[in-house]
Design a protein around this motif. Sequence first.
Motif, short mmCIF file in Angstrom:
data_model
loop_
_atom_site.label_atom_id
_atom_site.label_comp_id
_atom_site.label_asym_id
_atom_site.label_seq_id
_atom_site.Cartn_x
_atom_site.Cartn_y
_atom_site.Cartn_z
N THR A 1 22.36 9.78 -14.05
CA THR A 1 21.26 9.00 -14.65
C THR A 1 21.19 9.21 -16.16
O THR A 1 21.12 8.25 -16.93
CB THR A 1 19.92 9.41 -13.99
OG1 THR A 1 20.04 9.24 -12.59
CG2 THR A 1 18.78 8.57 -14.50
N PRO B 1 21.45 12.88 -2.73
CA PRO B 1 20.52 11.75 -2.87
C PRO B 1 21.18 10.59 -3.61
O PRO B 1 21.11 10.51 -4.83
CB PRO B 1 19.36 12.35 -3.68
CG PRO B 1 19.97 13.50 -4.43
CD PRO B 1 21.14 13.99 -3.64
N GLY C 1 0.83 -1.20 0.00
CA GLY C 1 0.00 0.00 0.00
C GLY C 1 0.86 1.25 0.00
O GLY C 1 2.07 1.18 0.23
N GLY D 1 17.59 8.36 3.54
CA GLY D 1 17.69 8.27 2.08
C GLY D 1 17.34 9.58 1.38
O GLY D 1 17.46 10.67 1.95
C1 LIG Z 1 18.71 5.44 -13.14
C2 LIG Z 1 19.32 5.76 -11.80
C3 LIG Z 1 20.67 5.50 -11.56
C4 LIG Z 1 21.23 5.78 -10.32
N1 LIG Z 1 22.55 5.47 -10.12
C5 LIG Z 1 23.10 5.68 -8.90
C6 LIG Z 1 24.46 5.31 -8.65
O1 LIG Z 1 25.15 4.85 -9.55
N2 LIG Z 1 24.95 5.52 -7.40
C7 LIG Z 1 24.20 6.05 -6.39
O2 LIG Z 1 24.71 6.20 -5.27
N3 LIG Z 1 22.92 6.39 -6.60
C8 LIG Z 1 22.35 6.24 -7.82
N4 LIG Z 1 21.02 6.59 -8.03
C9 LIG Z 1 20.28 7.20 -6.93
C10 LIG Z 1 19.76 6.10 -5.98
O3 LIG Z 1 18.98 5.19 -6.71
C11 LIG Z 1 18.95 6.71 -4.85
O4 LIG Z 1 19.71 7.69 -4.21
C12 LIG Z 1 18.55 5.64 -3.84
O5 LIG Z 1 17.76 4.63 -4.44
C13 LIG Z 1 17.77 6.27 -2.68
O6 LIG Z 1 17.34 5.28 -1.81
P1 LIG Z 1 15.99 5.49 -0.98
O7 LIG Z 1 15.84 4.30 -0.10
O8 LIG Z 1 16.00 6.83 -0.35
O9 LIG Z 1 14.85 5.54 -2.07
P2 LIG Z 1 14.41 4.45 -3.15
O10 LIG Z 1 15.47 3.47 -3.40
O11 LIG Z 1 13.91 5.25 -4.30
O12 LIG Z 1 13.19 3.73 -2.45
C14 LIG Z 1 12.01 4.41 -2.10
C15 LIG Z 1 10.90 3.37 -1.99
O13 LIG Z 1 9.74 3.99 -1.41
C16 LIG Z 1 8.60 3.53 -2.09
N5 LIG Z 1 7.55 4.55 -1.90
C17 LIG Z 1 7.52 5.81 -2.40
N6 LIG Z 1 6.42 6.45 -1.97
C18 LIG Z 1 5.74 5.59 -1.19
C19 LIG Z 1 4.52 5.67 -0.47
N7 LIG Z 1 3.78 6.79 -0.45
N8 LIG Z 1 4.10 4.59 0.22
C20 LIG Z 1 4.83 3.43 0.22
N9 LIG Z 1 6.00 3.30 -0.45
C21 LIG Z 1 6.45 4.36 -1.14
C22 LIG Z 1 9.05 3.39 -3.53
O14 LIG Z 1 8.20 2.52 -4.26
C23 LIG Z 1 10.46 2.81 -3.33
O15 LIG Z 1 10.44 1.41 -3.28
C24 LIG Z 1 20.43 6.34 -9.27
C25 LIG Z 1 19.08 6.60 -9.51
C26 LIG Z 1 18.52 6.34 -10.76
C27 LIG Z 1 17.05 6.64 -11.00
#
Ligand SMILES: Cc1cc2nc3c(=O)[nH]c(=O)nc-3n(C[C@H](O)[C@H](O)[C@H](O)COP(=O)(O)OP(=O)(O)OC[C@H]3O[C@@H](n4cnc5c(N)ncnc54)[C@H](O)[C@@H]3O)c2cc1C
Length: 439
Positions: free
Chosen positions: A186, A334, A83, A318
């Motif tokens: 990206t 980020p 959810g 994150g």
């Molecule tokens: C194409 C691409 C390449 C990248 N390459 C690199 C790299 O080489 N090195 C690097 O350090 N970083 C890289 N990044 C950045 C990295 O992916 C992010 O910094 C990292 O994933 C952040 O982790 P997070 O846990 O904060 O968020 P995320 O990994 O984005 O996870 C967030 C989660 O929250 C869930 N979510 C969102 N809203 C809600 C809600 N309302 N309710 C329930 N669940 C929700 C989402 O579905 C997701 O699963 C890249 C990003 C992209 C898009």
Amino acid sequence: MTAAMKKTQIVVIGGGAGGLELATRLGAHCGRKRFDVILVEKNHTHVWKPLLHEVAAGALDANLDEVGYRSHGHRWGYRFFYGALETIDRAARQIVIAPILDETGREIMGRHRIRYDYLVLAVGSITNDFGTPGVKQHCLFLDSRLEADRFRTKLLDQCLRVSRSMTQTPGLDAHVRIAVVGGGATGVELAAELYNAAAALRHYGLEVFDESRLQVTLIEAGPRILPALPEDLAAAAQAELEALGARVMTGMAVVEATRDGLQTADGEFIAADLMVWAAGVKAPDFLKETGLETGRGNQLVVRPTLQTTRDERIFAIGDCALFIPTAGARPVPPRAQAAHQMASCAFGNIKRLIAGRPLKPFVYRDHGSLVSLSRYSTVGSLMGGLVGGRLAVEGRLARLVYASLYRMHLFAIHGFVKGAAMVVYSWINRIIRPRLKLH
Ligand SMILES: Cc1cc2nc3c(=O)[nH]c(=O)nc-3n(C[C@H](O)[C@H](O)[C@H](O)COP(=O)(O)OP(=O)(O)OC[C@H]3O[C@@H](n4cnc5c(N)ncnc54)[C@H](O)[C@@H]3O)c2cc1C
């Protein structure tokens, strides 16, 4: 009151790079007798976000790398709730989950509430279109697996269209025109991955198609691409992209997206069949409505302990957390490595908070930044005591270090034995599976 109600309930929202690692550690270490660890996530499966450009170009089959939350939670001792978080009722210490609908829009589960004793927001970030007209309607994004899959389908359709028209009209000089907005990691990684995909297509039935049929334009508003890397490495990456055939435009702001292409501030129109917007990120808009302190880009302002400034029971980690190490310093970027480190810190601090012990401040260790140009090259810089400050790296070493970030994530969510097995499994997969995912 039931036994479950008496347990200390720790709820993590978002099972991405940071949230899944945290839920795994909490589930494994807190024990189910006194604690109930819950992961709320709006998808059923997890794909590590930095792999999405490979999924989009078809270089990676996400079905092979995804992790199902339900079985993962069963293995690691947390409960998975499917959810999307809608809002937080801080007075009642409850979160509100939006109604869950099926494909046809019929309600599976109505809006409901989950109580928490401690809450961690790890909802990541989404692409920021900065309000540019037409972007939402006409551009593709790389925020989720779904969007990466959508891009791949459109890319393959377009390649097929061009290949078909060239077969029907011999001598026709047709191209697949792709515009990528944003010269950060990206955008650059996606541009390179597209050439790798185009080169592979001719082996899969599109005989007249190869990388020369691809026209990628990378558009960056700043003076150069890859601002996070030293200038010489960014120049090397640009030279590599140009050698592949890409056109790199810097100092060029896009002011509008239309069905047929992008309009730039200085009057040029870049015609494109596919447009990808990768020009910056912001945290999800709903965070502004939670009553918690937010900064620029909707991020939740956190204290050094990663607790939000207005509620000590709520942590943020994150991409959705705004952490400024010292006054006047730049916020922690980020990145996956920041999410990984914040997950570790939040794990320790939640345990300390519950035990009534003093919490520790988060210290961000920047290990450098690496950018993969598909199989062609990897460039970046490593930071830290081991390399004596900042070390520019390219080639095999850079590729090895780049891959190690994902390995660390695999170890964090699967443990050492299964993590190592997963590394071997994906290595074997890269050898035996087709070079491209074509469906
Ligand atoms: C194409 C691409 C390449 C990248 N390459 C690199 C790299 O080489 N090195 C690097 O350090 N970083 C890289 N990044 C950045 C990295 O992916 C992010 O910094 C990292 O994933 C952040 O982790 P997070 O846990 O904060 O968020 P995320 O990994 O984005 O996870 C967030 C989660 O929250 C869930 N979510 C969102 N809203 C809600 C809600 N309302 N309710 C329930 N669940 C929700 C989402 O579905 C997701 O699963 C890249 C990003 C992209 C898009």
